[in-house]
Design an enzyme around this catalytic site. Structure first.
Site, PDB file in Angstrom:
ATOM      1  N   CYS A 253       0.835  -1.213   0.000  1.00  0.00           N
ATOM      2  CA  CYS A 253       0.000   0.000   0.000  1.00  0.00           C
ATOM      3  C   CYS A 253       0.864   1.255   0.000  1.00  0.00           C
ATOM      4  CB  CYS A 253      -1.002  -0.032   1.160  1.00  0.00           C
ATOM      5  SG  CYS A 253      -2.332   1.170   0.936  1.00  0.00           S
TER       6      CYS A 253
ATOM      7  N   HIS B 223      -3.796  -5.142  -0.034  1.00  0.00           N
ATOM      8  CA  HIS B 223      -3.321  -5.548   1.305  1.00  0.00           C
ATOM      9  C   HIS B 223      -3.394  -7.063   1.493  1.00  0.00           C
ATOM     10  CE1 HIS B 223      -2.848  -1.691   3.535  1.00  0.00           C
ATOM     11  NE2 HIS B 223      -3.694  -1.247   2.626  1.00  0.00           N
TER      12      HIS B 223
ATOM     13  N   GLU C 214      -1.822  -8.814   3.560  1.00  0.00           N
ATOM     14  CA  GLU C 214      -1.777  -9.173   4.996  1.00  0.00           C
ATOM     15  C   GLU C 214      -3.178  -9.213   5.599  1.00  0.00           C
ATOM     16  OE1 GLU C 214      -1.481  -6.181   4.000  1.00  0.00           O
ATOM     17  OE2 GLU C 214      -2.193  -4.793   5.523  1.00  0.00           O
TER      18      GLU C 214
END
Ligand code: MN
Length: 244
Positions: free
Chosen positions: A115, A218, A220
């Site tokens: 990001c 993202h 994660e």
């Protein structure tokens, strides 16, 4: 074999709740920590500091660098005045991230940038950003999904010969999207390896380095349910085991 240590770039959080009027905390989102742990690494939070020498020295003790999300990149760092659509900036953290990146590149350790991290990498290499999505006239897709962080909402088309495609074993990935800025001009030695259907840059790589991958989305946050996200974090942590 010892588990690799993965440095996670830290942010600060201004806490005005509870008993404290204006307390500054050092933090990273737990999703980064969990993703590194599950991939077999030991997460090391690198706290934000204005002491750039200390930031660089911290990189000496880790095997890989994970550059995380956060504020908009300070537009003067890519030669632009702030436009009305820009969000909050944190120029001191830009310098901190640049210092971490410089030290990681000097050691040639694996870098995974997410990001804001993706945008930092691009600006560090001399690229630029769209300060807000409407400034990119081709951008027609909703990139700020504003709901469940892990929810996959848009398609990313991945270059077949990219490291990213090799790792996840496909050229199509439905990802989440939590950004209002995107990469515009691409920095030196970087190649675009993933785009949304409107052409928005969603992944960058430096193919001259052993492992250097950046994503605008993202992974994660997707890691809990998404096999590609798990695979990508595993590949990153595994690559850091090659570091001496
Ligand atoms: Mn997006």
């Amino acid at each position: 074999m010892k588990k690799p240590l993965i440095g996670i770039s830290g942010n600060t959080l201004r806490d005005t709740s509870g008993a404290y009027v204006d307390l500054i905390r050092s933090y990273v989102n737990q999703d980064y920590v969990r993703s590194i742990e599950e991939a077999g690494g030991i997460p090391i939070i690198i706290p934000f500091t204005e002491n750039l020498e200390q930031a660089k020295e911290t990189i000496d003790i880790v095997d890989g660098l994970l550059l995380t999300g956060g504020h908009d990149v300070y537009p003067l760092n890519y030669g632009e005045e702030p436009l009305r659509g820009i969000g909050d900036v944190f120029p001191e953290r830009d310098q901190f991230d640049f210092a971490l990146l410089a030290a990681a590149e000097a050691r040639n350790i694996p870098v995974f940038a997410i990001c804001r991290g993706c945008q930092i990498v691009n600006v560090y290499r001399g690229g630029s950003l769209y300060q807000d999505l409407p400034y990119d006239k081709n951008c027609t897709i909703k990139h700020s999904q504003n709901q469940t962080p892990s929810l996959p909402t848009h398609t990313v088309d991945i270059e077949p010969d990219s490291k990213l495609a090799q790792i996840i074993g496909t050229t199509t990935w439905i990802t989440n999207s939590h950004h209002h800025q995107t990469c515009r001009n691409i920095g030196e030695s970087l190649v675009v390896t993933g785009r949304a259907k409107d052409g928005t840059v969603e992944a960058l790589e430096d193919t001259n380095r052993p492992w250097f991958v950046a994503t605008q989305f993202h992974p994660e946050m997707m890691h809990v349910k998404d096999v590609h996200a798990k695979t990508l974090f595993k590949a990153f942590v595994d690559a850091t085991k090659e570091v001496n």
